[in-house]
Design an enzyme around this catalytic site. Structure first.
Site, mmCIF file in Angstrom:
data_model
loop_
_atom_site.group_PDB
_atom_site.id
_atom_site.type_symbol
_atom_site.label_atom_id
_atom_site.label_comp_id
_atom_site.label_asym_id
_atom_site.label_seq_id
_atom_site.Cartn_x
_atom_site.Cartn_y
_atom_site.Cartn_z
ATOM 1 N N ARG A 224 -7.412 1.259 -29.293
ATOM 2 C CA ARG A 224 -6.962 -0.126 -29.339
ATOM 3 C C ARG A 224 -8.114 -1.020 -29.776
ATOM 4 N NH1 ARG A 224 -2.471 1.100 -29.812
ATOM 5 N NH2 ARG A 224 -0.649 0.577 -28.553
ATOM 6 N N GLU A 253 -4.742 -7.922 -35.519
ATOM 7 C CA GLU A 253 -4.006 -7.180 -36.537
ATOM 8 C C GLU A 253 -2.801 -8.012 -36.956
ATOM 9 O OE1 GLU A 253 -2.959 -3.241 -35.254
ATOM 10 O OE2 GLU A 253 -5.024 -2.669 -34.849
ATOM 11 N N HIS A 272 -4.127 0.619 -39.136
ATOM 12 C CA HIS A 272 -3.276 1.116 -38.045
ATOM 13 C C HIS A 272 -2.186 2.030 -38.605
ATOM 14 C CE1 HIS A 272 -2.148 -0.045 -33.661
ATOM 15 N NE2 HIS A 272 -1.871 1.236 -33.900
#
Length: 315
Positions: A224, A253, A272
């Protein structure tokens, strides 16, 4: 009486047939009505907007939420706990593609591909390494961490793990507790961050932690973005105490175009996407079989046993 399931994450037509045969009615965010809100028992995926309405309803029948992700830091954990709602995550669902991405990061730098990809003339670069020359520590010994360790061991690597208690985990040469990092070998070259996003892991990797770990060949984060102090990481990259880094997760993000992370020549950024695999498109392309492992227990009013999240710990 039919049970009501909210389909936030996409179900396939054959999945809906299976649910229908089990007397489960499926509604979507587009078809759900005000009357449905209190009747929804299962949320397959999570909608913040609809979820707020469900949790605000004192007569809500919500009992189980299946997330499409391994991390659940975005979920209202305290509210779910108060309402005694069970939460299961998708841990392990994408372990193989994520682990293979981590191996690709390591080989990208170790075999000099980061140098050769920018060269426009013949210039030998031989400052290369094999996996066996890069002792690695993986922070997080769950499904993803174990899969990474499995691949590294197959390539001759020496692999250490870090978890909460330091309990042994198959596939690692040794495992230490997260508050006993001094027990790690002095020659660690690669750090892989697979930590969950919790209150206790915010900025876990900061200047002090990097100093404790010593000079690193490579730092990787596929956990994370909240677990890394990005400013401290940039400082370490620029100072050379961390030679290279690869980040699949960042904060925020999407990462803004003006983020200084984009400007670091020794940093590889992916967006991601380490979960991606062609045979199962989408983040939750193969979630339903995992969900079905728990559904019989749920329908029999028995405890769930697969990927149950501890709402207090957040993973």
């Amino acid at each position: 009486m039919s049970r009501l399931l909210l389909e936030v994450t996409k179900l396939q037509p054959q999945d809906i047939v299976v649910l229908h045969d089990l007397d489960i009615t499926v509604v979507t965010p587009d078809t759900v009505t005000a009357a449905d809100i209190s009747e929804i028992e299962i949320s397959y995926g999570w909608s913040t907007e609809i979820g707020k309405k469900i949790l605000a309803d004192p007569t809500s029948k919500l009992r189980w939420v299946q997330t499409m992700s391994a991390g659940v830091d975005y979920m209202p954990l305290a509210e779910l706990a108060d309402r005694q709602v069970m939460l299961t995550n998708a841990s392990g669902l994408k372990s193989v593609p994520i682990a293979q991405s981590v191996i690709s990061y390591i080989l990208h730098f170790a075999r000099g591909l980061n140098v050769y990809q920018t060269q426009t003339h013949w210039q030998e670069f031989t400052d290369q390494y094999t996996i066996s020359e890069l002792p690695t520590v993986i922070f997080g010994t769950g499904n993803i961490g174990r899969q990474i360790a499995h691949y590294l061991k197959a390539l001759g690597g020496r692999v250490y793990g870090v978890n909460t208690s330091g309990h042994p985990v198959d596939g690692f040469d040794d495992v230490v507790a997260i508050d006993n990092l001094g027990a790690l070998p002095d020659d660690i070259a690669v750090v892989v961050d697979v930590l969950p996003g919790t209150d206790t892991t915010v900025n876990f990797f900061n200047a002090e932690r990097f100093a404790t770990l010593g000079d690193l060949y490579l730092f990787i984060n596929v956990g994370r973005g909240t677990t890394v102090n990005q400013a401290d990481l940039i400082t370490s990259l620029q100072a050379g105490t961390i030679r290279q880094a690869a980040l699949d997760v960042t904060l925020p993000e999407p990462l803004p175009d003006d983020s200084p992370l984009w400007q670091q020549p020794n940093l590889l950024l992916t967006q991601h996407t380490t979960w991606a695999e062609n045979s199962s498109a989408g983040r939750a392309g193969n979630l339903f079989p995992l969900f079905m492992k728990n559904l019989p227990s749920y329908l029999a009013n028995q405890p769930l046993s697969v990927n149950v999240v501890d709402l207090t710990r957040g993973y």
